[in-house]
Design a protein around this motif. Structure first.
Motif, mmCIF file in Angstrom:
data_model
loop_
_atom_site.group_PDB
_atom_site.id
_atom_site.type_symbol
_atom_site.label_atom_id
_atom_site.label_comp_id
_atom_site.label_asym_id
_atom_site.label_seq_id
_atom_site.Cartn_x
_atom_site.Cartn_y
_atom_site.Cartn_z
ATOM 1 N N LYS A 31 0.826 -1.211 0.000
ATOM 2 C CA LYS A 31 0.000 0.000 0.000
ATOM 3 C C LYS A 31 0.860 1.262 0.000
ATOM 4 O O LYS A 31 0.528 2.251 -0.660
ATOM 5 C CB LYS A 31 -0.959 0.001 1.187
ATOM 6 C CG LYS A 31 -2.018 -1.069 1.104
ATOM 7 C CD LYS A 31 -2.859 -0.885 -0.139
ATOM 8 C CE LYS A 31 -3.879 -1.965 -0.303
ATOM 9 N NZ LYS A 31 -4.665 -1.809 -1.538
ATOM 10 N N ILE A 32 1.964 1.245 0.738
ATOM 11 C CA ILE A 32 2.867 2.395 0.761
ATOM 12 C C ILE A 32 3.472 2.610 -0.625
ATOM 13 O O ILE A 32 3.522 3.735 -1.130
ATOM 14 C CB ILE A 32 3.959 2.210 1.831
ATOM 15 C CG1 ILE A 32 3.336 2.312 3.225
ATOM 16 C CG2 ILE A 32 5.086 3.237 1.649
ATOM 17 C CD1 ILE A 32 4.274 1.926 4.356
ATOM 18 N N GLU A 33 3.922 1.523 -1.255
ATOM 19 C CA GLU A 33 4.508 1.642 -2.596
ATOM 20 C C GLU A 33 3.485 2.163 -3.598
ATOM 21 O O GLU A 33 3.800 2.979 -4.457
ATOM 22 C CB GLU A 33 5.078 0.304 -3.036
ATOM 23 C CG GLU A 33 6.357 -0.063 -2.303
ATOM 24 C CD GLU A 33 6.912 -1.417 -2.697
ATOM 25 O OE1 GLU A 33 6.256 -2.148 -3.476
ATOM 26 O OE2 GLU A 33 8.013 -1.746 -2.218
ATOM 27 N N LYS A 34 2.237 1.695 -3.483
ATOM 28 C CA LYS A 34 1.169 2.174 -4.368
ATOM 29 C C LYS A 34 0.921 3.654 -4.145
ATOM 30 O O LYS A 34 0.751 4.425 -5.102
ATOM 31 C CB LYS A 34 -0.116 1.382 -4.108
ATOM 32 C CG LYS A 34 -1.337 1.883 -4.847
ATOM 33 C CD LYS A 34 -1.298 1.519 -6.306
ATOM 34 C CE LYS A 34 -2.643 1.791 -6.972
ATOM 35 N NZ LYS A 34 -2.704 3.000 -7.746
ATOM 36 N N GLY A 35 0.938 4.099 -2.908
ATOM 37 C CA GLY A 35 0.750 5.511 -2.605
ATOM 38 C C GLY A 35 1.868 6.377 -3.171
ATOM 39 O O GLY A 35 1.619 7.448 -3.724
ATOM 40 N N ILE A 36 3.091 5.914 -3.053
ATOM 41 C CA ILE A 36 4.236 6.648 -3.601
ATOM 42 C C ILE A 36 4.125 6.720 -5.118
ATOM 43 O O ILE A 36 4.360 7.775 -5.721
ATOM 44 C CB ILE A 36 5.562 5.999 -3.157
ATOM 45 C CG1 ILE A 36 5.760 6.202 -1.655
ATOM 46 C CG2 ILE A 36 6.738 6.561 -3.946
ATOM 47 C CD1 ILE A 36 6.913 5.402 -1.056
ATOM 48 N N GLU A 37 3.741 5.604 -5.739
ATOM 49 C CA GLU A 37 3.566 5.582 -7.192
ATOM 50 C C GLU A 37 2.479 6.566 -7.623
ATOM 51 O O GLU A 37 2.651 7.308 -8.597
ATOM 52 C CB GLU A 37 3.198 4.162 -7.633
ATOM 53 C CG GLU A 37 3.026 4.003 -9.123
ATOM 54 C CD GLU A 37 2.628 2.586 -9.498
ATOM 55 O OE1 GLU A 37 1.701 2.433 -10.306
ATOM 56 O OE2 GLU A 37 3.247 1.630 -8.973
ATOM 57 N N ASP A 38 1.355 6.573 -6.911
ATOM 58 C CA ASP A 38 0.281 7.518 -7.217
ATOM 59 C C ASP A 38 0.763 8.956 -7.076
ATOM 60 O O ASP A 38 0.459 9.809 -7.920
ATOM 61 C CB ASP A 38 -0.926 7.287 -6.303
ATOM 62 C CG ASP A 38 -1.747 6.082 -6.700
ATOM 63 O OD1 ASP A 38 -1.598 5.591 -7.836
ATOM 64 O OD2 ASP A 38 -2.548 5.620 -5.863
ATOM 65 N N GLU A 40 3.841 10.101 -7.368
ATOM 66 C CA GLU A 40 4.777 10.407 -8.458
ATOM 67 C C GLU A 40 4.054 10.617 -9.784
ATOM 68 O O GLU A 40 4.517 11.386 -10.630
ATOM 69 C CB GLU A 40 5.808 9.293 -8.589
ATOM 70 C CG GLU A 40 6.793 9.258 -7.438
ATOM 71 C CD GLU A 40 7.703 8.036 -7.444
ATOM 72 O OE1 GLU A 40 7.431 7.073 -8.218
ATOM 73 O OE2 GLU A 40 8.682 8.043 -6.670
ATOM 74 N N ASN A 41 2.901 9.947 -9.970
ATOM 75 C CA ASN A 41 2.135 10.077 -11.212
ATOM 76 C C ASN A 41 1.078 11.175 -11.156
ATOM 77 O O ASN A 41 0.318 11.349 -12.100
ATOM 78 C CB ASN A 41 1.475 8.739 -11.566
ATOM 79 C CG ASN A 41 2.486 7.688 -11.941
ATOM 80 O OD1 ASN A 41 3.518 7.989 -12.539
ATOM 81 N ND2 ASN A 41 2.213 6.447 -11.597
ATOM 82 N N GLY A 42 1.026 11.882 -10.032
ATOM 83 C CA GLY A 42 0.072 12.979 -9.900
ATOM 84 C C GLY A 42 -1.346 12.524 -9.595
ATOM 85 O O GLY A 42 -2.285 13.312 -9.721
ATOM 86 N N ASN A 43 -1.518 11.277 -9.223
ATOM 87 C CA ASN A 43 -2.845 10.748 -8.887
ATOM 88 C C ASN A 43 -3.152 11.041 -7.423
ATOM 89 O O ASN A 43 -3.167 10.144 -6.590
ATOM 90 C CB ASN A 43 -2.908 9.238 -9.140
ATOM 91 C CG ASN A 43 -2.657 8.884 -10.579
ATOM 92 O OD1 ASN A 43 -2.983 9.650 -11.475
ATOM 93 N ND2 ASN A 43 -2.066 7.741 -10.812
ATOM 94 N N ILE A 44 -3.384 12.310 -7.131
ATOM 95 C CA ILE A 44 -3.615 12.728 -5.750
ATOM 96 C C ILE A 44 -4.861 13.604 -5.674
ATOM 97 O O ILE A 44 -5.330 14.123 -6.683
ATOM 98 C CB ILE A 44 -2.398 13.486 -5.181
ATOM 99 C CG1 ILE A 44 -2.072 14.717 -6.028
ATOM 100 C CG2 ILE A 44 -1.196 12.576 -5.091
ATOM 101 C CD1 ILE A 44 -1.028 15.626 -5.441
ATOM 102 N N VAL A 45 -5.365 13.744 -4.478
ATOM 103 C CA VAL A 45 -6.485 14.630 -4.198
ATOM 104 C C VAL A 45 -6.005 15.606 -3.133
ATOM 105 O O VAL A 45 -5.422 15.198 -2.126
ATOM 106 C CB VAL A 45 -7.712 13.828 -3.688
ATOM 107 C CG1 VAL A 45 -8.847 14.754 -3.307
ATOM 108 C CG2 VAL A 45 -8.158 12.814 -4.719
ATOM 109 N N SER A 46 -6.236 16.886 -3.361
ATOM 110 C CA SER A 46 -5.796 17.892 -2.404
ATOM 111 C C SER A 46 -6.566 17.756 -1.090
ATOM 112 O O SER A 46 -7.658 17.177 -1.040
ATOM 113 C CB SER A 46 -5.994 19.300 -2.966
ATOM 114 O OG SER A 46 -7.378 19.614 -3.015
#
Length: 60
Positions: A31-38, A40-46
């Motif tokens: 889950k941590i690796e998936k979060g870091i990947e997201d 880095e790819n800009g798949n975030i919510v403010s």
């Protein structure tokens, strides 16, 4: 490579750890690796957007 990383991760666990401890550790790492990947790819919510979503969910 991944296999070696998993071996190192397991080696850092106590000798008396259970299978569930190993599963949980691998799950959290995944889950941590998936979060870091997201991230880095800009798949975030403010934070502001998340607050709006929570306010909407909680008001229903």
């Amino acid at each position: 490579m991944l296999k070696d990383e998993i071996k190192k991760l397991i080696d850092h666990l106590p000798n008396d750890c259970s299978i569930e401890d190993i599963q949980y550790t691998l799950y959290v790492r995944s889950k941590i690796e998936k979060g870091i990947e997201d991230l880095e790819n800009g798949n975030i919510v403010s934070q502001e957007e998340m607050k709006k979503r929570f306010d909407k969910w909680l008001s229903q």
